[in-house]
Write an enzyme that holds these catalytic residues in place. Structure first.
Site, PDB file in Angstrom:
ATOM      1  N   LYS A 148       0.828  -1.194   0.000  1.00 56.29           N
ATOM      2  CA  LYS A 148       0.000   0.000   0.000  1.00 56.29           C
ATOM      3  C   LYS A 148       0.872   1.258   0.000  1.00 56.29           C
ATOM      4  O   LYS A 148       1.944   1.277   0.606  1.00 56.29           O
ATOM      5  CB  LYS A 148      -0.926   0.039   1.227  1.00 56.29           C
ATOM      6  CG  LYS A 148      -2.002  -1.056   1.235  1.00 56.29           C
ATOM      7  CD  LYS A 148      -2.890  -0.935   2.452  1.00 56.29           C
ATOM      8  CE  LYS A 148      -3.635   0.391   2.497  1.00 56.29           C
ATOM      9  NZ  LYS A 148      -4.592   0.544   1.368  1.00 56.29           N
ATOM     10  N   ASP A 149       0.375   2.297  -0.663  1.00 57.02           N
ATOM     11  CA  ASP A 149       0.958   3.642  -0.625  1.00 57.02           C
ATOM     12  C   ASP A 149       2.360   3.713  -1.221  1.00 57.02           C
ATOM     13  O   ASP A 149       3.164   4.568  -0.837  1.00 57.02           O
ATOM     14  CB  ASP A 149       0.967   4.191   0.812  1.00 57.02           C
ATOM     15  CG  ASP A 149      -0.433   4.216   1.421  1.00 57.02           C
ATOM     16  OD1 ASP A 149      -1.386   4.431   0.663  1.00 57.02           O
ATOM     17  OD2 ASP A 149      -0.551   4.028   2.641  1.00 57.02           O
TER      18      ASP A 149
END
Length: 221
Positions: A148-149
């Protein structure tokens, strides 16, 4: 000698501000579940008042995009934690914490590995402080792993928040966390997903160590 907090103690879990936002920390009052040589486990209860950096117009920083979220002006906002509570485990010596998420129906949703600096404790001030490293991992109940991210980490480098070498080290930390997941090491092996907060635990009071420059219109307790 390390001083450990007793279960039920209210502490502040702090993400320090950095760079041009050094004076704007994210402060979350939490209740200690366990604290010992293995690490700290604490509970962020639904409805907890907290301080967090937001954009100057009050929106969440992510709305500025993966670069602007690190460069745009921020202010502190007194807000409240909405949704279900989160149990957080900070294993000793690890540059990440593990967050346990449940749905509104009480079903366990998964583990969130938040890459961050190893925590620094302030026993007298009842604070544990770290710095967020942007990159995260999501672990599903079947133990499958999602990154994620990654775009935000790239944005942090473009904005000068991290150097390329620092970003490489953060990615290496993520791979180390994945090895712990694959080995099902603590805290994953400790079955915290079955934990339930005691009914008599009260929601902590709002942080008092910083004065917000932007106050949410309404706090729900």
């Amino acid at each position: 000698m390390t001083r450990y907090w007793e279960p039920g103690t209210t502490i502040e879990w702090v993400y320090e501000g950095t760079g041009r936002h050094a004076e704007l920390p994210n402060v979350r009052p939490m209740t200690v579940v366990r604290d010992d040589a293995g690490g700290l486990v604490a509970w962020l209860a639904p409805g907890t008042p907290l301080l967090k950096p937001v954009l100057a117009d009050g929106r969440e920083t992510r709305y500025a995009g993966p670069v602007g979220m690190f460069t745009e002006k921020r202010v502190l906002k007194l807000d409240v934690w909405r949704g279900t509570g989160i149990l957080k485990a900070s294993p000793s010596g690890k540059p990440w914490s593990v967050w346990y998420f449940w749905g509104s129906d009480g079903a366990f949703r998964g583990w969130y590995v938040n890459l961050e600096r190893e925590h620094v404790r302030d026993p007298a001030g009842r604070r544990t402080s770290t710095v967020d490293h942007v990159l995260d991992l999501w672990i599903n109940p079947d133990r499958s792993i999602e990154w994620k991210d990654e775009d935000e980490l790239e944005g942090a480098v473009a904005a000068g928040r991290f150097t390329p070498a620092e970003a490489e080290r953060i990615v290496a930390d993520a791979h180390a966390a994945i090895r712990d997941v694959e080995a099902w090491a603590a805290p994953f092996s400790e079955e915290w997903q079955t934990w339930v907060a005691p009914a008599d635990w009260r929601v902590p009071a709002a942080p008092t160590t910083h004065q917000p420059t932007l106050v949410a219109e309404e706090l729900h307790s």
